[in-house]
Design an enzyme around this catalytic site. Sequence first.
Site, PDB file in Angstrom:
ATOM      1  N   PHE A 183      -8.983 -22.912  34.421  1.00  0.00           N
ATOM      2  CA  PHE A 183      -9.710 -22.102  33.447  1.00  0.00           C
ATOM      3  C   PHE A 183      -9.405 -20.629  33.661  1.00  0.00           C
ATOM      4  O   PHE A 183      -9.363 -20.147  34.803  1.00  0.00           O
ATOM      5  CB  PHE A 183     -11.215 -22.358  33.598  1.00  0.00           C
ATOM      6  CG  PHE A 183     -12.096 -21.469  32.781  1.00  0.00           C
ATOM      7  CD1 PHE A 183     -11.988 -21.425  31.393  1.00  0.00           C
ATOM      8  CD2 PHE A 183     -13.049 -20.659  33.381  1.00  0.00           C
ATOM      9  CE1 PHE A 183     -12.801 -20.598  30.631  1.00  0.00           C
ATOM     10  CE2 PHE A 183     -13.874 -19.834  32.640  1.00  0.00           C
ATOM     11  CZ  PHE A 183     -13.749 -19.805  31.268  1.00  0.00           C
ATOM     12  N   CYS A 184      -9.171 -19.920  32.562  1.00  0.00           N
ATOM     13  CA  CYS A 184      -9.025 -18.451  32.554  1.00  0.00           C
ATOM     14  C   CYS A 184      -7.947 -18.025  33.551  1.00  0.00           C
ATOM     15  O   CYS A 184      -6.819 -18.500  33.496  1.00  0.00           O
ATOM     16  CB  CYS A 184     -10.380 -17.810  32.835  1.00  0.00           C
ATOM     17  SG  CYS A 184     -10.439 -16.026  32.489  1.00  0.00           S
ATOM     18  N   LEU A 185      -8.277 -17.124  34.458  1.00  0.00           N
ATOM     19  CA  LEU A 185      -7.313 -16.645  35.444  1.00  0.00           C
ATOM     20  C   LEU A 185      -6.751 -17.784  36.279  1.00  0.00           C
ATOM     21  O   LEU A 185      -5.581 -17.746  36.697  1.00  0.00           O
ATOM     22  CB  LEU A 185      -7.984 -15.603  36.347  1.00  0.00           C
ATOM     23  CG  LEU A 185      -7.243 -15.139  37.589  1.00  0.00           C
ATOM     24  CD1 LEU A 185      -5.898 -14.540  37.241  1.00  0.00           C
ATOM     25  CD2 LEU A 185      -8.087 -14.133  38.366  1.00  0.00           C
TER      26      LEU A 185
ATOM     27  N   SER B 108      -6.617 -19.582  28.974  1.00  0.00           N
ATOM     28  CA  SER B 108      -5.769 -18.840  29.913  1.00  0.00           C
ATOM     29  C   SER B 108      -4.641 -18.126  29.182  1.00  0.00           C
ATOM     30  O   SER B 108      -4.074 -18.656  28.226  1.00  0.00           O
ATOM     31  CB  SER B 108      -5.161 -19.796  30.956  1.00  0.00           C
ATOM     32  OG  SER B 108      -6.159 -20.504  31.648  1.00  0.00           O
TER      33      SER B 108
ATOM     34  N   ILE C 131      -7.010 -23.869  30.280  1.00  0.00           N
ATOM     35  CA  ILE C 131      -8.107 -23.677  29.331  1.00  0.00           C
ATOM     36  C   ILE C 131      -8.457 -22.188  29.261  1.00  0.00           C
ATOM     37  O   ILE C 131      -8.806 -21.578  30.271  1.00  0.00           O
ATOM     38  CB  ILE C 131      -9.361 -24.476  29.755  1.00  0.00           C
ATOM     39  CG1 ILE C 131      -9.003 -25.944  30.005  1.00  0.00           C
ATOM     40  CG2 ILE C 131     -10.456 -24.355  28.707  1.00  0.00           C
ATOM     41  CD1 ILE C 131     -10.100 -26.736  30.688  1.00  0.00           C
TER      42      ILE C 131
END
Length: 565
Positions: free
Chosen positions: A305-307, A336, A334
């Site tokens: 997720f993200c970073l 990202s 997700i």
Amino acid sequence: MTPAFPFGDLTGRLHDAAEQMIKGGAKPTLPFDPFAIAQATGEVAMELAMRPQDLMQVQFAAAQQWAAYWNATLSGETGEKPRDRRFAAAEWQDDPYYRSLRDAYLLASQQLRDIVALGDASDSSAAMARFLLDQYLNAVSPANFAATNPEVAKRIKETGGANLVQGFAHLIEDIASGKGIVQRRTDPAAFEKGKTIAATPGQVVYENSLFQLIQYSPTTDKVAAEPLLYVPPLVNRYYMIDLVPRQSLVKWLVDEGRTVFVISWVNPGPEHKDKGVGDYVVEGIVEAIGEVARRTGHAPDLFSFCLGGTLVAIALAWLAAKGRADEVNSATLIGSLVDFADMRDWSAFVHEGHLAALEDHLEAQGFIDSLELQRLFAAMRANDLIWSSVINHYLLDRPAPPSDLLYWFEDGARIPAAFLKSYNRDLLLDNKLKDPAGFEVGGVKIDLATIGTPMMIVALKDDHVSAWEAVYRGARDLKADFVLGGSGHNAGVINPPAANKHGYWTRADQPEAADDWLSGATRHEGSWWPHWTGWLDRCGSGKLVAARAITDGIEPAPGRYALMK
């Protein structure tokens, strides 16, 4: 009966708060550059001054809009109710006084935004001007003041004004805490990690100085052969995917017959100052991949997720360069970004002046503090995360409601200095992941084009951190399957099928423009989770194995690292 003012209690609380304020001291450095802010606003102002004809057209349009506003106001026309949660109370629509305040505010706000949008300033300067304007407009909303908020007016009548007295006491206490205002978005006592949140049964099965690896206890007799490994971002703890049981993605996956592992990052201190992006990739993700494979006998499916997803992409390219790509079966990213050319309003903070100031700040303390990161994220969604709390906490004196997602949001973590310096300059500012050999990890050149691992990228339609259009472009670059989920950056991930919310979009081909993709995509009701696990099945061997019992746990989940302050 009019409630009595709690002056005695208030006096004592103010005295204690004053002592705390006296003891506190200002930090010697700032994580941003005030001069860069002044430069950005000046640049935008100069750009506007050089376009008098455009400004004249805006002023002419504004005059027409205000004439229409006064005509509607004086004639009593109600018009369509705006979709703005700040003005949800019935009085904002039904009462002429409050309706006129609301409509005037919204009209003036849009006109100011239209003016700022005229400029041709640099992306960073224009984004900073938009950010500052939004902060101002959010702050002066009539919903934020006792005299112009109908709910507050009713509350004052109910309590005899005691709500304002108690609210002022809350304000002083929050300021005195040294953490700033609005620290009560949710009830901090409503959840307990390991019992009511982050409570899916499991064990820490491995740890090093950067992470603990958690394996969850099976609930089915048979499980999919390929295990799952979750890579979270550094800014918050891993358990966004393990909130209360009815919202837990971890629990749902385990109940679906998956062996689930998660990385729980350490909350870094000064001793981690020199840990950079490469360390988190190799000593973190790659080491976790090897441990999961050793314990299960199968290459894992990564999800992130993200970073965390950005780091996974780097790790996949690193493994490919090392000839070890087969150590990962598939990867899901997700919300990202791998291409940082389009960061929308976040580009306001990717500015040489801000980065230099932040680096001085990081050098002084060795890390970025979680509170500083929370303030930044809250400012980007000020109406939801700041001003709604101002109204409830300071004006209405209402107790903060329990929210598992907000509890997680406020349970932030620090980021080491070396990591943030490299991430900000190499990835955000210079966008080196777009170059075939622009970024290196331990001397290994990172080329995302060499990734052959099957990939799915999930974007969230209302994402305020990673704009879905930018995530879509990354999916095309990585030749990954793409799914667009509903809702925002965090809430869109937590989408259990039983809730039947948000919906998602799919489409087989990927035209160049994101809007073209969406116009021809198919919308599905409910959660994207089952669609994703179906994709995992297609990427896997299809084999089922006996459930993997944990016999050598170090300590119960969520583990020490998730509990670190």
